[in-house]
Design a protein around this motif. Sequence first.
Motif, short mmCIF file in Angstrom:
data_model
loop_
_atom_site.label_atom_id
_atom_site.label_comp_id
_atom_site.label_asym_id
_atom_site.label_seq_id
_atom_site.Cartn_x
_atom_site.Cartn_y
_atom_site.Cartn_z
N MET A 14 0.80 -1.22 0.00
CA MET A 14 0.00 0.00 0.00
C MET A 14 0.84 1.27 0.00
N TYR A 15 2.04 1.22 0.59
CA TYR A 15 2.79 2.45 0.79
C TYR A 15 4.13 2.52 0.03
N HIS A 16 4.60 1.41 -0.50
CA HIS A 16 5.88 1.42 -1.22
C HIS A 16 5.74 1.07 -2.70
N LEU A 17 4.86 0.13 -3.00
CA LEU A 17 4.88 -0.50 -4.32
C LEU A 17 4.36 0.39 -5.43
N GLY A 18 3.51 1.35 -5.11
CA GLY A 18 2.83 2.13 -6.14
C GLY A 18 3.75 2.76 -7.17
N GLU A 19 4.77 3.48 -6.73
CA GLU A 19 5.64 4.16 -7.68
C GLU A 19 6.45 3.18 -8.52
N TYR A 20 6.90 2.08 -7.89
CA TYR A 20 7.64 1.07 -8.64
C TYR A 20 6.75 0.42 -9.71
N LEU A 21 5.52 0.08 -9.30
CA LEU A 21 4.61 -0.60 -10.21
C LEU A 21 4.22 0.31 -11.37
N LYS A 22 3.98 1.58 -11.08
CA LYS A 22 3.64 2.53 -12.14
C LYS A 22 4.77 2.64 -13.16
N ARG A 23 6.00 2.75 -12.67
CA ARG A 23 7.15 2.85 -13.57
C ARG A 23 7.30 1.57 -14.39
N PHE A 24 7.13 0.42 -13.74
CA PHE A 24 7.30 -0.86 -14.43
C PHE A 24 6.28 -1.03 -15.55
N LEU A 25 5.01 -0.76 -15.24
CA LEU A 25 3.96 -0.94 -16.25
C LEU A 25 4.06 0.08 -17.38
N ASN A 26 4.60 1.25 -17.09
CA ASN A 26 4.84 2.23 -18.16
C ASN A 26 5.93 1.73 -19.10
#
Length: 296
Positions: A103-115
């Motif tokens: 909930m607090y760490h993964l968001g930015e990593y996941l957004k960058r990865f999927l982009n």
Amino acid sequence: MDLIQLKLFVDVARSKSFSRAARANYITQPSVSLRIKQLEDELGVRLFDRTARQVQLTPEGHALISEAEKIMEQCNHFAEYVSMLKGSPSGDIRIATIPSVGMYHLGEYLKRFLNLYPNIHFNLQYRNSGVIYDLLAAKKIDAGLVAYPEKRTGLDVNVFAEEPLVLAVNRQHPLSAKKTVSLNDLEGQDFISFEENIPTGAAIDKILKQHSIKVNYVMTNNNIDAIKHAVEAGLGMAIVPALTVEQERKLKTLAVIKIKENIPPRPIALLAAETTASIPLNLFKEVLIGTQENKN
């Protein structure tokens, strides 16, 4: 024998269910049963013991499942490699994460990865640490995200972040006006924490014991949001990972205070099997490590 039959064999063995394997492959349960029966007839052995309540591998099935898994892994790797050659990586990643990291760490990593890799399908589930280790051992996920990772045989551990621990108190608490506190200030205070079977809770309990601090435990929980709500309600104070209360600090619904003592930060790691990882998983590791290096 064909690859569809082998995949269904592996899926039924992992899920212990013909119906779950059917849903995972978007076909009917009778189709799965027929394919497995055809494979059994061709091999000349029975692969599963079927009862009304459960499906289990036979001794022959146990002997063959690891080879079938290796074949499927090689096929998946081949397809992933072809997609890399074409300049558009594709494939699947199954990852389980503890809630406070997801909930607090993964968001930015996941957004960058999927982009970067829009053709890779990301399956994410929230589990506690113990379940994540079990899922990895059973090969039901490709990787796990945990805090305070354990070194276990066959697991590759990549620590990609370290998070400070802070004190959270209600805005009306006497300590709320302070910018820093000593652990001694917690002596005898009403305290809310993670449950002891949660690694973060065990680490906090260890810190308090090492500094001979005795608090009055009024509540334990395995959910960070429940802990924050209890602190907001004035039930007690809590030591929590800093990022989990960043929004509350900005909105001033909680007082977030630095701790004077040099206590160890919370390590966060990606866990995966030591065997050759899939191309999508290796790409995800690169995003995790690269994003963190850019921050430092």
